[in-house]
Scaffold this motif. Structure first.
Motif, PDB file in Angstrom:
ATOM      1  N   LYS A   5      -6.035   1.520   7.541  1.00  0.00           N
ATOM      2  CA  LYS A   5      -7.199   2.404   7.427  1.00  0.00           C
ATOM      3  C   LYS A   5      -7.078   3.323   6.215  1.00  0.00           C
ATOM      4  CE  LYS A   5      -8.240   2.570  12.395  1.00  0.00           C
ATOM      5  NZ  LYS A   5      -8.140   3.422  13.612  1.00  0.00           N
ATOM      6  N   ILE A   6      -5.889   3.854   6.010  1.00  0.00           N
ATOM      7  CA  ILE A   6      -5.661   4.749   4.872  1.00  0.00           C
ATOM      8  C   ILE A   6      -5.907   4.012   3.558  1.00  0.00           C
ATOM      9  CG2 ILE A   6      -3.869   6.001   3.590  1.00  0.00           C
ATOM     10  CD1 ILE A   6      -2.661   6.706   6.396  1.00  0.00           C
ATOM     11  N   GLN A   7      -5.352   2.811   3.453  1.00  0.00           N
ATOM     12  CA  GLN A   7      -5.444   2.068   2.196  1.00  0.00           C
ATOM     13  C   GLN A   7      -6.830   1.494   1.931  1.00  0.00           C
ATOM     14  OE1 GLN A   7      -2.776   3.575   0.854  1.00  0.00           O
ATOM     15  NE2 GLN A   7      -2.706   1.740  -0.408  1.00  0.00           N
ATOM     16  N   LYS A   8      -7.649   1.412   2.952  1.00  0.00           N
ATOM     17  CA  LYS A   8      -9.024   0.962   2.766  1.00  0.00           C
ATOM     18  C   LYS A   8      -9.960   2.114   2.401  1.00  0.00           C
ATOM     19  CE  LYS A   8      -8.723  -3.103   5.772  1.00  0.00           C
ATOM     20  NZ  LYS A   8      -9.138  -3.723   7.058  1.00  0.00           N
ATOM     21  N   ASN A   9      -9.424   3.326   2.485  1.00  0.00           N
ATOM     22  CA  ASN A   9     -10.207   4.518   2.151  1.00  0.00           C
ATOM     23  C   ASN A   9      -9.928   4.900   0.701  1.00  0.00           C
ATOM     24  OD1 ASN A   9     -11.175   7.168   1.812  1.00  0.00           O
ATOM     25  ND2 ASN A   9     -10.835   7.665   3.962  1.00  0.00           N
ATOM     26  N   ARG A  10     -10.882   4.673  -0.164  1.00  0.00           N
ATOM     27  CA  ARG A  10     -10.676   4.870  -1.600  1.00  0.00           C
ATOM     28  C   ARG A  10     -10.396   6.313  -1.983  1.00  0.00           C
ATOM     29  NH1 ARG A  10     -15.020   0.900  -4.728  1.00  0.00           N
ATOM     30  NH2 ARG A  10     -14.246  -1.074  -3.855  1.00  0.00           N
ATOM     31  N   THR A  11     -10.775   7.238  -1.144  1.00  0.00           N
ATOM     32  CA  THR A  11     -10.591   8.651  -1.486  1.00  0.00           C
ATOM     33  C   THR A  11      -9.172   9.147  -1.201  1.00  0.00           C
ATOM     34  OG1 THR A  11     -11.341   9.402   0.697  1.00  0.00           O
ATOM     35  CG2 THR A  11     -13.014   9.132  -1.027  1.00  0.00           C
ATOM     36  N   ILE A  12      -8.443   8.465  -0.341  1.00  0.00           N
ATOM     37  CA  ILE A  12      -7.092   8.943   0.004  1.00  0.00           C
ATOM     38  C   ILE A  12      -5.994   7.903  -0.218  1.00  0.00           C
ATOM     39  CG2 ILE A  12      -7.977  10.597   1.695  1.00  0.00           C
ATOM     40  CD1 ILE A  12      -7.041   8.634   3.892  1.00  0.00           C
ATOM     41  N   ARG A  13      -6.356   6.658  -0.503  1.00  0.00           N
ATOM     42  CA  ARG A  13      -5.360   5.594  -0.608  1.00  0.00           C
ATOM     43  C   ARG A  13      -4.311   5.915  -1.664  1.00  0.00           C
ATOM     44  NH1 ARG A  13      -7.904   0.085  -2.302  1.00  0.00           N
ATOM     45  NH2 ARG A  13      -5.697  -0.402  -2.428  1.00  0.00           N
ATOM     46  N   LYS A  14      -3.108   5.342  -1.488  1.00  0.00           N
ATOM     47  CA  LYS A  14      -1.992   5.628  -2.374  1.00  0.00           C
ATOM     48  C   LYS A  14      -1.566   4.381  -3.148  1.00  0.00           C
ATOM     49  CE  LYS A  14      -1.595   9.930  -1.133  1.00  0.00           C
ATOM     50  NZ  LYS A  14      -1.942  11.027  -2.055  1.00  0.00           N
ATOM     51  N   LYS A  15      -0.881   4.616  -4.245  1.00  0.00           N
ATOM     52  CA  LYS A  15      -0.467   3.541  -5.146  1.00  0.00           C
ATOM     53  C   LYS A  15       0.829   2.872  -4.696  1.00  0.00           C
ATOM     54  CE  LYS A  15       0.415   2.712 -10.083  1.00  0.00           C
ATOM     55  NZ  LYS A  15       0.476   3.358 -11.428  1.00  0.00           N
ATOM     56  N   TYR A  16       1.778   3.677  -4.197  1.00  0.00           N
ATOM     57  CA  TYR A  16       3.097   3.162  -3.838  1.00  0.00           C
ATOM     58  C   TYR A  16       3.360   3.307  -2.338  1.00  0.00           C
ATOM     59  CZ  TYR A  16       3.880   3.780  -8.880  1.00  0.00           C
ATOM     60  OH  TYR A  16       3.781   3.751 -10.242  1.00  0.00           O
ATOM     61  N   PHE A  17       4.043   2.306  -1.785  1.00  0.00           N
ATOM     62  CA  PHE A  17       4.524   2.376  -0.402  1.00  0.00           C
ATOM     63  C   PHE A  17       6.019   2.655  -0.444  1.00  0.00           C
ATOM     64  CE2 PHE A  17       6.321   0.158   3.395  1.00  0.00           C
ATOM     65  CZ  PHE A  17       5.753   0.973   4.366  1.00  0.00           C
TER      66      PHE A  17
END
Length: 274
Positions: A94-106
């Motif tokens: 869900k986080i990564q599908k949200n363009r406003t909060i998604r992050k580049k690195y895991f």
């Protein structure tokens, strides 16, 4: 001698339980498998064979995975079915599908065999993962799994994350671009001190809480200074869609998807306030 332990073990597992307590009392580490452990282990091996070591459901479907037999003897089936820590999979998705909060690195501290890291990379939720795993056997297996999934170039693998690891880490990767999954068997209380949380205040944190090692209230209080916190725990599992489980007796089917946990566990999903 505390006889209540013998009574409790005997009532649960009969003579095998009684004998295991006795072995512990005289200092012998070896334990006999009770019938419950044997059933779970049997079905875990069966699911591993039927799936050909490929995750067949969940968010990481299609990921190939060799499991650490020391750690995943009893939770292997839930990993191959894609049900292991399903709520964690769902939250990160869900986080990564949200363009406003998604992050580049895991960033996975306590990466184990790579279940989450390689699954997320395989399904393109991230292009890069920075992994920390202090157990040599697990880290070797993680590298093997990365190779068979053709993801070796997408990971950086380090040993244990020491208390000051963020000082060096932030020189090469901006912390505000990172989503951290932290599963370190109680060491989260030590690693997530006030200094490190201040550095992580723009990151997203997913933390498995091991409250049987330490009271989590002080940590939660420190986290609330910087993060909006959501708590998730293990929920429902739908086994009706897995044909490979159709011939297993109902009494045993639910044992197949156990995650070998000592009690109900919680994960904290921490999103930056600002």
């Amino acid at each position: 001698m505390n006889l209540s332990k013998f009574t409790y073990a005997y009532e649960r597992f009969g003579f095998v339980g009684f004998l295991n307590v006795l072995l512990g009392k005289i200092g012998i580490k070896f334990r006999l498998d009770n019938q419950l452990i044997r059933l779970i282990s049997y079905h875990s091996k069966r699911v591993e064979k039927l799936t050909k070591k490929i995750i067949i459901g969940g968010f990481y479907k299609g990921t190939k995975l060799n499991l650490n037999k020391g750690w995943s003897r009893l939770d292997g089936a839930s990993k191959y079915l894609g049900l292991y820590e399903y709520e964690v999979q769902d939250e990160i998705s869900k986080i990564q599908k949200n363009r406003t909060i998604r992050k580049k690195y895991f960033v996975n501290i306590g990466a184990g065999d790579g279940f989450h890291a390689l699954g997320l990379l395989k399904k393109k939720y991230f292009n890069k993962a920075i992994l920390f795993e202090k157990d040599t056997q697990a880290s070797d297996l993680l590298l093997t799994n990365a190779k068979i999934n053709r993801l070796k170039n997408n990971i950086e693998l380090f040993k244990e994350a020491k208390i000051n690891f963020l000082n060096d880490f932030s020189l090469t990767h901006k912390l505000k671009d990172c989503l951290f999954l932290i599963d370190i068997e109680g060491d989260e209380f030590k690693l997530l001190n006030a200094k490190n949380l201040k550095l992580l205040n723009k990151s997203i944190l997913v933390i498995e809480i091991h409250d049987f090692y330490q009271n989590p209230t002080p940590l939660k209080k420190k986290l609330k200074k910087y993060f909006k916190i959501k708590t998730v725990t293990t929920g429902m599992r739908d086994l009706s869609k897995y044909k490979i489980l159709n011939e297993i007796h109902d009494n045993e089917k639910w044992l197949v998807v156990n995650e070998d946990r000592p009690k109900k566990m919680e994960w904290l999903i921490c999103l930056p306030k600002n």
